[in-house]
Design a protein around this motif. Structure first.
Motif, PDB file in Angstrom:
ATOM      1  N   ASN A  32      -1.183  -6.666  -7.656  1.00 16.32           N
ATOM      2  CA  ASN A  32      -2.537  -6.492  -7.088  1.00 16.32           C
ATOM      3  C   ASN A  32      -2.503  -5.519  -6.001  1.00 16.32           C
ATOM      4  O   ASN A  32      -2.998  -5.928  -4.906  1.00 16.32           O
ATOM      5  CB  ASN A  32      -3.276  -7.654  -6.983  1.00 16.32           C
ATOM      6  CG  ASN A  32      -4.063  -8.061  -8.046  1.00 16.32           C
ATOM      7  OD1 ASN A  32      -4.285  -7.240  -8.934  1.00 16.32           O
ATOM      8  ND2 ASN A  32      -4.268  -9.270  -8.294  1.00 16.32           N
ATOM      9  N   ASP A  33      -1.757  -4.374  -6.189  1.00 16.41           N
ATOM     10  CA  ASP A  33      -1.772  -3.443  -4.808  1.00 16.41           C
ATOM     11  C   ASP A  33      -3.092  -2.961  -4.598  1.00 16.41           C
ATOM     12  O   ASP A  33      -3.743  -2.812  -5.613  1.00 16.41           O
ATOM     13  CB  ASP A  33      -0.775  -2.268  -5.284  1.00 16.41           C
ATOM     14  CG  ASP A  33       0.832  -2.676  -5.346  1.00 16.41           C
ATOM     15  OD1 ASP A  33       1.262  -3.611  -4.636  1.00 16.41           O
ATOM     16  OD2 ASP A  33       1.446  -2.147  -5.795  1.00 16.41           O
ATOM     17  N   ALA A  34      -3.394  -2.563  -3.297  1.00 16.04           N
ATOM     18  CA  ALA A  34      -4.561  -1.880  -3.014  1.00 16.04           C
ATOM     19  C   ALA A  34      -4.527  -0.466  -3.585  1.00 16.04           C
ATOM     20  O   ALA A  34      -3.682   0.056  -4.067  1.00 16.04           O
ATOM     21  CB  ALA A  34      -4.683  -1.846  -1.492  1.00 16.04           C
ATOM     22  N   MET A  35      -5.815  -0.093  -3.965  1.00 15.77           N
ATOM     23  CA  MET A  35      -5.809   1.314  -4.407  1.00 15.77           C
ATOM     24  C   MET A  35      -6.362   2.054  -3.197  1.00 15.77           C
ATOM     25  O   MET A  35      -7.391   1.613  -2.727  1.00 15.77           O
ATOM     26  CB  MET A  35      -6.921   1.175  -5.564  1.00 15.77           C
ATOM     27  CG  MET A  35      -6.180   0.578  -6.735  1.00 15.77           C
ATOM     28  SD  MET A  35      -7.517   0.514  -8.037  1.00 15.77           S
ATOM     29  CE  MET A  35      -6.451  -0.583  -9.196  1.00 15.77           C
ATOM     30  N   ARG A  92      -0.123   6.643  -9.507  1.00 13.58           N
ATOM     31  CA  ARG A  92      -1.216   7.499  -9.039  1.00 13.58           C
ATOM     32  C   ARG A  92      -1.974   7.958 -10.630  1.00 13.58           C
ATOM     33  O   ARG A  92      -1.334   8.016 -11.484  1.00 13.58           O
ATOM     34  CB  ARG A  92      -0.444   8.895  -8.656  1.00 13.58           C
ATOM     35  CG  ARG A  92       0.207   8.664  -7.274  1.00 13.58           C
ATOM     36  CD  ARG A  92       0.625  10.114  -6.778  1.00 13.58           C
ATOM     37  NE  ARG A  92       1.626   9.957  -5.588  1.00 13.58           N
ATOM     38  CZ  ARG A  92       1.101  10.130  -4.597  1.00 13.58           C
ATOM     39  NH1 ARG A  92      -0.169  10.646  -4.353  1.00 13.58           N
ATOM     40  NH2 ARG A  92       1.710   9.739  -3.254  1.00 13.58           N
ATOM     41  N   THR A  93      -3.174   7.954  -9.901  1.00 14.38           N
ATOM     42  CA  THR A  93      -4.278   8.586 -11.293  1.00 14.38           C
ATOM     43  C   THR A  93      -4.581   9.922 -10.539  1.00 14.38           C
ATOM     44  O   THR A  93      -5.469  10.062  -9.679  1.00 14.38           O
ATOM     45  CB  THR A  93      -5.146   7.516 -11.380  1.00 14.38           C
ATOM     46  OG1 THR A  93      -4.494   6.187 -11.970  1.00 14.38           O
ATOM     47  CG2 THR A  93      -6.170   7.992 -12.586  1.00 14.38           C
ATOM     48  N   THR A 117       4.868   4.457  -6.276  1.00 19.36           N
ATOM     49  CA  THR A 117       3.215   4.155  -6.219  1.00 19.36           C
ATOM     50  C   THR A 117       2.783   4.922  -7.445  1.00 19.36           C
ATOM     51  O   THR A 117       3.008   6.019  -7.696  1.00 19.36           O
ATOM     52  CB  THR A 117       2.809   4.899  -4.815  1.00 19.36           C
ATOM     53  OG1 THR A 117       3.177   4.648  -3.785  1.00 19.36           O
ATOM     54  CG2 THR A 117       1.035   4.863  -5.072  1.00 19.36           C
ATOM     55  N   LEU A 162      -8.264   5.708  -2.711  1.00 13.68           N
ATOM     56  CA  LEU A 162      -8.728   7.238  -2.913  1.00 13.68           C
ATOM     57  C   LEU A 162      -8.422   8.184  -1.965  1.00 13.68           C
ATOM     58  O   LEU A 162      -8.675   8.125  -0.686  1.00 13.68           O
ATOM     59  CB  LEU A 162     -10.337   7.136  -3.000  1.00 13.68           C
ATOM     60  CG  LEU A 162     -10.867   8.302  -3.577  1.00 13.68           C
ATOM     61  CD1 LEU A 162     -10.541   9.138  -4.889  1.00 13.68           C
ATOM     62  CD2 LEU A 162     -12.426   8.296  -3.224  1.00 13.68           C
ATOM     63  N   LEU A 190      -7.931   2.284 -14.662  1.00 18.14           N
ATOM     64  CA  LEU A 190      -6.925   2.243 -13.549  1.00 18.14           C
ATOM     65  C   LEU A 190      -5.900   1.316 -14.091  1.00 18.14           C
ATOM     66  O   LEU A 190      -6.456   0.183 -14.732  1.00 18.14           O
ATOM     67  CB  LEU A 190      -7.479   1.843 -12.448  1.00 18.14           C
ATOM     68  CG  LEU A 190      -8.327   2.776 -11.559  1.00 18.14           C
ATOM     69  CD1 LEU A 190      -8.949   2.314 -10.589  1.00 18.14           C
ATOM     70  CD2 LEU A 190      -7.428   4.143 -11.397  1.00 18.14           C
ATOM     71  N   ARG A 191      -4.783   1.659 -13.842  1.00 19.31           N
ATOM     72  CA  ARG A 191      -3.633   0.556 -14.384  1.00 19.31           C
ATOM     73  C   ARG A 191      -3.613  -0.758 -13.180  1.00 19.31           C
ATOM     74  O   ARG A 191      -3.608  -0.327 -11.912  1.00 19.31           O
ATOM     75  CB  ARG A 191      -2.350   1.295 -14.223  1.00 19.31           C
ATOM     76  CG  ARG A 191      -2.209   2.441 -15.347  1.00 19.31           C
ATOM     77  CD  ARG A 191      -0.896   2.943 -15.353  1.00 19.31           C
ATOM     78  NE  ARG A 191      -0.539   3.859 -13.893  1.00 19.31           N
ATOM     79  CZ  ARG A 191      -1.050   4.920 -13.824  1.00 19.31           C
ATOM     80  NH1 ARG A 191      -1.454   5.574 -15.031  1.00 19.31           N
ATOM     81  NH2 ARG A 191      -0.889   5.742 -12.774  1.00 19.31           N
ATOM     82  N   VAL A 192      -3.900  -1.756 -13.827  1.00 18.63           N
ATOM     83  CA  VAL A 192      -3.719  -2.909 -12.775  1.00 18.63           C
ATOM     84  C   VAL A 192      -2.156  -3.343 -12.484  1.00 18.63           C
ATOM     85  O   VAL A 192      -1.491  -3.484 -13.722  1.00 18.63           O
ATOM     86  CB  VAL A 192      -4.481  -4.260 -13.660  1.00 18.63           C
ATOM     87  CG1 VAL A 192      -4.258  -5.403 -12.556  1.00 18.63           C
ATOM     88  CG2 VAL A 192      -5.832  -3.765 -13.668  1.00 18.63           C
ATOM     89  N   THR A 193      -1.679  -3.330 -11.355  1.00 17.57           N
ATOM     90  CA  THR A 193      -0.332  -3.679 -11.115  1.00 17.57           C
ATOM     91  C   THR A 193      -0.150  -5.115 -11.098  1.00 17.57           C
ATOM     92  O   THR A 193      -1.102  -5.951 -10.824  1.00 17.57           O
ATOM     93  CB  THR A 193       0.055  -3.160  -9.857  1.00 17.57           C
ATOM     94  OG1 THR A 193      -0.856  -3.486  -8.851  1.00 17.57           O
ATOM     95  CG2 THR A 193      -0.024  -1.602  -9.815  1.00 17.57           C
TER      96      THR A 193
END
Length: 144
Positions: free
Chosen positions: A119-122, A36-37, A34, A124, A113-116
């Motif tokens: 398009n995984d959900a982000m 992470r930011t 996963t 918080l 944010l890094r785009v996967t």
């Protein structure tokens, strides 16, 4: 003046309202799969006397004074001092009656944010908050 989507609803005045769009609670696990930011660091903070005083444009960001997150604004040079209690509410009246002066803060920060590729959900993850919080992303309400 009302916050977008939350508006006249005022969920903070209803002790039965504990979430909107919140995922089930669980422990935060380290997962190497996963991305992470880390959101710790400098944020902008603007204070108002009550949630009803916060203008809709405040959730667009860019307002305020630099503060450190995690941290309490009550310990970062603002006039709103900490109040500690373990036996009575910090204001008069029976719950859920809120005082007219109920300091409310809006934190804002711009992040990339890094785009996967898939398009995984982000998600918080708020590790802790002293009170309630409404979350907006790009001025759009996403949860409470």
């Amino acid at each position: 003046m009302t916050l977008p989507v939350v508006g006249e609803f005022s969920p903070w005045a209803d002790p039965a309202m504990v979430q909107i769009n919140r995922l089930p609670m669980r422990t935060a696990r380290e997962d190497t799969r996963t991305a992470r930011t880390d959101l710790n660091g400098e944020w902008l903070l603007q204070l108002w006397d009550s949630p009803d005083d916060v203008p809709a444009h405040a959730v667009g960001g860019g307002l305020g004074v630099a503060v450190q997150v995690p941290g309490n604004w009550t310990l970062q040079g603002f006039d709103d001092l900490p109040h500690y209690t373990n036996i009575e509410m910090p204001f008069d009246g029976p719950p859920p009656a809120l005082p007219q002066h109920n300091t409310t803060g809006v934190y804002s920060r711009v992040i990339a944010l890094r785009v996967t590729p898939d398009n995984d959900a982000m998600v918080l993850h708020v590790g802790g908050a002293e009170s309630v919080h409404a979350v907006y992303v790009n001025s759009v309400f996403v949860g409470y």
